[in-house]
Design a protein around this motif. Structure first.
Motif, PDB file in Angstrom:
ATOM      1  N   ARG A   1      -5.889   0.488  -7.232  1.00 49.21           N
ATOM      2  CA  ARG A   1      -7.099   0.959  -6.551  1.00 49.21           C
ATOM      3  C   ARG A   1      -6.738   2.177  -5.725  1.00 49.21           C
ATOM      4  N   VAL A   2      -7.422   3.299  -5.979  1.00 47.88           N
ATOM      5  CA  VAL A   2      -7.272   4.476  -5.134  1.00 47.88           C
ATOM      6  C   VAL A   2      -8.141   4.231  -3.908  1.00 47.88           C
TER       7      VAL A   2
ATOM      8  N   THR B   1      -4.009   7.005  -0.357  1.00 46.32           N
ATOM      9  CA  THR B   1      -3.461   5.651  -0.260  1.00 46.32           C
ATOM     10  C   THR B   1      -3.893   4.884  -1.505  1.00 46.32           C
ATOM     11  N   ILE B   2      -2.955   4.165  -2.084  1.00 43.53           N
ATOM     12  CA  ILE B   2      -3.197   3.433  -3.329  1.00 43.53           C
ATOM     13  C   ILE B   2      -2.658   2.022  -3.151  1.00 43.53           C
ATOM     14  N   ASP B   3      -3.490   1.018  -3.433  1.00 47.38           N
ATOM     15  CA  ASP B   3      -3.060  -0.368  -3.278  1.00 47.38           C
ATOM     16  C   ASP B   3      -3.393  -1.176  -4.528  1.00 47.38           C
ATOM     17  N   ASN B   4      -3.103  -2.475  -4.480  1.00 49.92           N
ATOM     18  CA  ASN B   4      -3.329  -3.365  -5.617  1.00 49.92           C
ATOM     19  C   ASN B   4      -2.663  -2.840  -6.889  1.00 49.92           C
ATOM     20  N   VAL B   5      -1.448  -2.326  -6.733  1.00 49.68           N
ATOM     21  CA  VAL B   5      -0.730  -1.730  -7.858  1.00 49.68           C
ATOM     22  C   VAL B   5      -0.036  -2.830  -8.663  1.00 49.68           C
ATOM     23  N   SER B   6      -0.238  -2.817  -9.962  1.00 48.11           N
ATOM     24  CA  SER B   6       0.461  -3.758 -10.839  1.00 48.11           C
ATOM     25  C   SER B   6       0.831  -3.057 -12.132  1.00 48.11           C
ATOM     26  N   ILE B   7       2.013  -3.397 -12.641  1.00 45.05           N
ATOM     27  CA  ILE B   7       2.461  -2.940 -13.960  1.00 45.05           C
ATOM     28  C   ILE B   7       2.811  -4.185 -14.757  1.00 45.05           C
ATOM     29  N   THR B   8       2.144  -4.381 -15.874  1.00 40.49           N
ATOM     30  CA  THR B   8       2.409  -5.539 -16.719  1.00 40.49           C
ATOM     31  C   THR B   8       2.905  -5.058 -18.078  1.00 40.49           C
ATOM     32  N   THR B   9       3.830  -5.804 -18.630  1.00 39.55           N
ATOM     33  CA  THR B   9       4.376  -5.497 -19.952  1.00 39.55           C
ATOM     34  C   THR B   9       4.329  -6.750 -20.813  1.00 39.55           C
ATOM     35  N   PRO B  10       4.010  -6.616 -22.091  1.00 36.88           N
ATOM     36  CA  PRO B  10       4.012  -7.791 -22.965  1.00 36.88           C
ATOM     37  C   PRO B  10       5.437  -8.261 -23.208  1.00 36.88           C
ATOM     38  N   PRO B  11       5.648  -9.553 -23.406  1.00 35.81           N
ATOM     39  CA  PRO B  11       7.003 -10.025 -23.705  1.00 35.81           C
ATOM     40  C   PRO B  11       7.477  -9.488 -25.048  1.00 35.81           C
ATOM     41  N   PRO B  12       8.791  -9.290 -25.219  1.00 32.05           N
ATOM     42  CA  PRO B  12       9.295  -8.825 -26.517  1.00 32.05           C
ATOM     43  C   PRO B  12       8.936  -9.816 -27.625  1.00 32.05           C
ATOM     44  N   ALA B  13       8.737  -9.291 -28.789  1.00 34.77           N
ATOM     45  CA  ALA B  13       8.405 -10.149 -29.926  1.00 34.77           C
ATOM     46  C   ALA B  13       9.624 -10.974 -30.330  1.00 34.77           C
ATOM     47  N   TRP B  14       9.369 -12.237 -30.696  1.00 39.17           N
ATOM     48  CA  TRP B  14      10.450 -13.072 -31.216  1.00 39.17           C
ATOM     49  C   TRP B  14      10.840 -12.592 -32.613  1.00 39.17           C
ATOM     50  N   GLN B  15      12.139 -12.647 -32.897  1.00 40.17           N
ATOM     51  CA  GLN B  15      12.667 -12.262 -34.198  1.00 40.17           C
ATOM     52  C   GLN B  15      13.521 -13.399 -34.750  1.00 40.17           C
ATOM     53  N   CYS B  16      13.682 -13.431 -36.063  1.00 40.75           N
ATOM     54  CA  CYS B  16      14.450 -14.490 -36.709  1.00 40.75           C
ATOM     55  C   CYS B  16      15.469 -13.879 -37.660  1.00 40.75           C
ATOM     56  N   VAL B  17      16.714 -14.395 -37.607  1.00 41.86           N
ATOM     57  CA  VAL B  17      17.764 -13.866 -38.459  1.00 41.86           C
ATOM     58  C   VAL B  17      18.796 -14.972 -38.710  1.00 41.86           C
ATOM     59  N   ASP B  18      19.457 -14.906 -39.839  1.00 39.46           N
ATOM     60  CA  ASP B  18      20.598 -15.779 -40.082  1.00 39.46           C
ATOM     61  C   ASP B  18      21.854 -15.102 -39.551  1.00 39.46           C
ATOM     62  N   ILE B  19      22.604 -15.829 -38.718  1.00 39.65           N
ATOM     63  CA  ILE B  19      23.907 -15.354 -38.253  1.00 39.65           C
ATOM     64  C   ILE B  19      24.945 -15.913 -39.231  1.00 39.65           C
ATOM     65  N   GLY B  20      25.634 -15.045 -39.927  1.00 36.85           N
ATOM     66  CA  GLY B  20      26.549 -15.489 -40.961  1.00 36.85           C
ATOM     67  C   GLY B  20      25.783 -15.890 -42.212  1.00 36.85           C
ATOM     68  N   THR B  21      26.413 -16.736 -43.036  1.00 40.97           N
ATOM     69  CA  THR B  21      25.817 -17.147 -44.312  1.00 40.97           C
ATOM     70  C   THR B  21      25.279 -18.565 -44.197  1.00 40.97           C
ATOM     71  N   VAL B  22      23.989 -18.704 -44.475  1.00 40.58           N
ATOM     72  CA  VAL B  22      23.319 -20.004 -44.450  1.00 40.58           C
ATOM     73  C   VAL B  22      22.700 -20.233 -45.827  1.00 40.58           C
ATOM     74  N   THR B  23      22.936 -21.430 -46.421  1.00 43.41           N
ATOM     75  CA  THR B  23      22.430 -21.729 -47.765  1.00 43.41           C
ATOM     76  C   THR B  23      21.647 -23.042 -47.761  1.00 43.41           C
ATOM     77  N   PRO B  24      20.362 -23.042 -48.137  1.00 40.69           N
ATOM     78  CA  PRO B  24      19.544 -21.848 -48.396  1.00 40.69           C
ATOM     79  C   PRO B  24      19.281 -21.099 -47.102  1.00 40.69           C
TER      80      PRO B  24
ATOM     81  N   THR C   1       0.849  -1.196   0.000  1.00 35.93           N
ATOM     82  CA  THR C   1       0.000   0.000   0.000  1.00 35.93           C
ATOM     83  C   THR C   1       0.880   1.239   0.000  1.00 35.93           C
ATOM     84  N   PHE C   2       0.687   2.089  -1.005  1.00 34.99           N
ATOM     85  CA  PHE C   2       1.448   3.328  -1.130  1.00 34.99           C
ATOM     86  C   PHE C   2       0.669   4.460  -0.466  1.00 34.99           C
ATOM     87  N   THR C   3       1.372   5.271   0.313  1.00 36.10           N
ATOM     88  CA  THR C   3       0.783   6.472   0.906  1.00 36.10           C
ATOM     89  C   THR C   3       1.559   7.671   0.395  1.00 36.10           C
ATOM     90  N   LEU C   4       0.870   8.531  -0.331  1.00 31.14           N
ATOM     91  CA  LEU C   4       1.489   9.710  -0.920  1.00 31.14           C
ATOM     92  C   LEU C   4       0.903  10.955  -0.293  1.00 31.14           C
TER      93      LEU C   4
END
Length: 334
Positions: A144-145, A262-285, A108-111
């Protein structure tokens, strides 16, 4: 007494230590731990009226991509000490008389704040007390305030906020509960412009509020219980340009005398970073982009490259990844 604040980031190869001096005396040292801008505040220091020299000095660490950047340097009157769990920080935005305070006990935060500017009125600069933490990217802050007692019986307010920076004229979005105007969705979409506000349910604390950031789009909602299905939108989503890292937290403002929330039940949610795909170096194909994900199962395709368990000096493979800051553990089943 005063404090000096700034935000700093490190290079991807490491950080230069930063020393802060006032008239040659060290008042703080800081080594940035993040590759995004995070805030730093020195210990309080005392100076007399007159001219003074402020120096922010970098270290001598060398290496590839080793550096530190400093931005948004400000000097503020030092407020009363706060007892907040990391990573929460408290600060008066603008001038508040008397200075604000902040504590947290069992979630519980008291400001407390003094006389400043109402956030739901058309001011071009803010003056209130803020408890915040830096958050990168999209997020949802819910709280919740629980109570709000103030000398201003109409427009004093407590709630949840996302703010671009800690200067009084910064753009922001706020969803809060007031002493006399019910719930409000307040925002400043241009730096230095007047605030705008939209009214929501006409209630008093206790009440739940929620603010969602998706890119530069902000949505405000309120609820009597905080339960799923009980949330009511306040106004319409607003476009407010902000940097990747913003300051997310709990404000309290007041225009007459003092206010405590007084403020309680405080939550901060963030979405997970998006997955990315890349070739490291040269891949054939090529394998870049050659993956699918379904219900947590990844299927990757790659071509001819280099084995990672062999003694190659350069790699050639397909990689699906996401950026992660700090320590972590990754576990999977092949």
């Amino acid at each position: 007494d005063y404090v000096l604040t700034f935000q700093a980031q490190r290079g991807r190869g490491g950080a230069e230590p930063i020393t802060v001096k006032i008239d040659g005396a060290v008042v703080g040292t800081h080594t940035p731990a993040h590759k995004a801008f995070y805030p730093y505040t020195t210990e309080p220091f005392t100076v007399t009226a007159g001219n003074h020299t402020v120096a922010i000095v970098g270290g001598t660490v060398t290496g590839t991509y080793v550096w530190s950047l400093v931005d948004a340097v400000n000097i503020w009157p030092a407020g009363p000490a706060s007892t907040l769990p990391s990573p929460w920080i408290s600060q008066d935005i603008g001038t508040v008389t008397p200075a604000g305070s902040a504590t947290c006990s069992s979630g519980t935060f008291t400001l407390g704040t003094g006389s400043g500017n109402d956030l739901c009125a058309a001011y071009t600069a803010d003056a209130y007390t803020y408890v915040y933490q830096p958050v990168s990217g999209d997020c949802v802050i819910t709280a919740r305030v629980a109570s709000l007692v103030a000398g201003d019986y109409i427009k004093a307010e407590g709630g949840v906020m996302v703010r671009n920076d800690l200067t009084p004229s910064s753009v922001f979005a706020l969803c809060g509960v007031t002493t006399g105007r019910g719930t409000q969705f307040s925002y400043r979409s241009t730096t230095g412009a007047a605030n705008a506000s939209v009214a929501g349910p006409n209630v008093l604390a206790p009440y739940w509020v929620r603010l969602t950031r998706s890119g530069n789009t902000f949505t405000a909602e309120a609820s009597s219980t905080g339960a799923a299905g009980s949330w009511v939108a306040i106004g319409t989503p607003q476009t407010i340009p902000m940097g990747t890292t913003a300051y997310v937290g709990l404000p309290v403002c007041n225009h007459v005398g003092t206010a405590t929330t007084t403020i309680d039940n405080v939550s901060i949610t963030t979405p997970p970073p998006a997955w990315q795909c890349v070739d490291i170096g040269t891949v054939t194909p090529t394998g870049s982009g050659g993956y699918t994900e379904s219900s947590g199962t990844f299927t990757l395709d790659t071509g001819s490259g280099n084995d990672l368990c062999a003694a190659y000096t350069a790699d050639a493979y397909t990689y699906v990844y996401q950026p992660v800051s700090g320590g972590c553990v990754i576990t999977a089943r092949i």
